[in-house]
Motif scaffolding. Sequence first.
Motif, short mmCIF file in Angstrom:
data_model
loop_
_atom_site.label_atom_id
_atom_site.label_comp_id
_atom_site.label_asym_id
_atom_site.label_seq_id
_atom_site.Cartn_x
_atom_site.Cartn_y
_atom_site.Cartn_z
N VAL A 32 1.01 -1.25 -0.03
CA VAL A 32 0.07 -0.06 0.03
C VAL A 32 0.92 1.11 0.05
CG1 VAL A 32 -1.73 1.36 1.35
CG2 VAL A 32 -1.84 -0.82 1.02
N SER A 33 1.99 1.24 0.71
CA SER A 33 2.82 2.63 0.81
C SER A 33 3.41 2.47 -0.54
CB SER A 33 3.78 2.31 2.07
OG SER A 33 4.52 1.25 1.89
N LYS A 34 3.94 1.50 -1.18
CA LYS A 34 4.51 1.48 -2.43
C LYS A 34 3.78 2.09 -3.53
CE LYS A 34 6.98 -2.08 -3.52
NZ LYS A 34 7.32 -3.42 -4.30
N SER A 35 2.45 1.80 -3.43
CA SER A 35 1.67 2.19 -4.25
C SER A 35 1.10 3.55 -4.25
CB SER A 35 0.05 1.41 -4.56
OG SER A 35 -0.56 1.69 -3.39
N ALA A 36 1.18 4.05 -2.94
CA ALA A 36 0.93 5.32 -2.55
C ALA A 36 1.91 6.37 -2.98
CB ALA A 36 0.77 5.65 -1.02
N GLY A 39 2.32 5.73 -7.19
CA GLY A 39 1.31 6.08 -8.21
C GLY A 39 0.57 4.61 -8.67
N VAL A 40 1.66 3.95 -9.21
CA VAL A 40 1.29 2.61 -9.93
C VAL A 40 2.37 1.52 -9.56
CG1 VAL A 40 1.25 1.43 -12.25
CG2 VAL A 40 0.85 3.93 -11.85
N ILE A 41 1.51 0.39 -9.21
CA ILE A 41 2.38 -0.95 -8.70
C ILE A 41 2.11 -1.75 -10.06
CG2 ILE A 41 2.02 -0.34 -6.37
CD1 ILE A 41 -0.08 -2.38 -6.38
N LYS A 46 -2.49 -7.58 -6.28
CA LYS A 46 -1.88 -8.17 -5.18
C LYS A 46 -2.60 -7.61 -3.78
CE LYS A 46 1.57 -10.24 -3.31
NZ LYS A 46 1.65 -11.73 -3.30
N ILE A 47 -3.20 -6.21 -3.90
CA ILE A 47 -3.48 -5.67 -2.66
C ILE A 47 -4.60 -6.41 -2.35
CG2 ILE A 47 -4.38 -3.49 -1.61
CD1 ILE A 47 -1.95 -2.13 -3.03
N ARG A 48 -5.64 -6.39 -3.43
CA ARG A 48 -6.90 -7.24 -2.98
C ARG A 48 -6.74 -8.42 -2.46
NH1 ARG A 48 -11.32 -7.75 -7.97
NH2 ARG A 48 -13.27 -8.22 -6.59
N GLU A 49 -5.98 -9.25 -3.19
CA GLU A 49 -5.81 -10.73 -2.75
C GLU A 49 -5.17 -10.83 -1.21
OE1 GLU A 49 -6.75 -14.23 -3.16
OE2 GLU A 49 -7.11 -12.93 -4.80
N LEU A 50 -4.32 -9.75 -0.84
CA LEU A 50 -3.86 -9.82 0.40
C LEU A 50 -5.06 -9.54 1.35
CD1 LEU A 50 -0.38 -8.06 0.17
CD2 LEU A 50 -0.68 -10.35 0.89
N LYS A 51 -5.74 -8.58 1.18
CA LYS A 51 -6.82 -8.23 2.07
C LYS A 51 -7.78 -9.39 2.16
CE LYS A 51 -7.03 -3.49 1.07
NZ LYS A 51 -7.83 -2.19 0.56
N ARG A 52 -8.12 -10.08 1.13
CA ARG A 52 -8.87 -11.12 1.12
C ARG A 52 -8.28 -12.28 2.09
NH1 ARG A 52 -11.74 -11.97 -4.80
NH2 ARG A 52 -13.16 -10.23 -4.48
#
Length: 68
Positions: A32-36, A39-41, A46-52
């Motif tokens: 999340v910090s890398k994407s913030a 801007g683009v990862i 991957k973030i969505r799958e990690l949350k799930r």
Amino acid sequence: MAILRSKEIWDMEVDEIQDKLVELRAELSKNVSKSAAAGVIENPGKIRELKRTIARVLTILNEKQKEN
């Protein structure tokens, strides 16, 4: 980190599940910090799958703790 399936989590002990949860949360925080910052990862899914996966781990952890 590979995504954990429910069967894999059920086969773990409670301590292992808690350790895995810490690892998953750290990885999510890093992504999340890398994407913030950038801007683009590379892999936005991957973030969505990690949350799930974190939700899956928490659900199974709560069920295991209620059994005892």
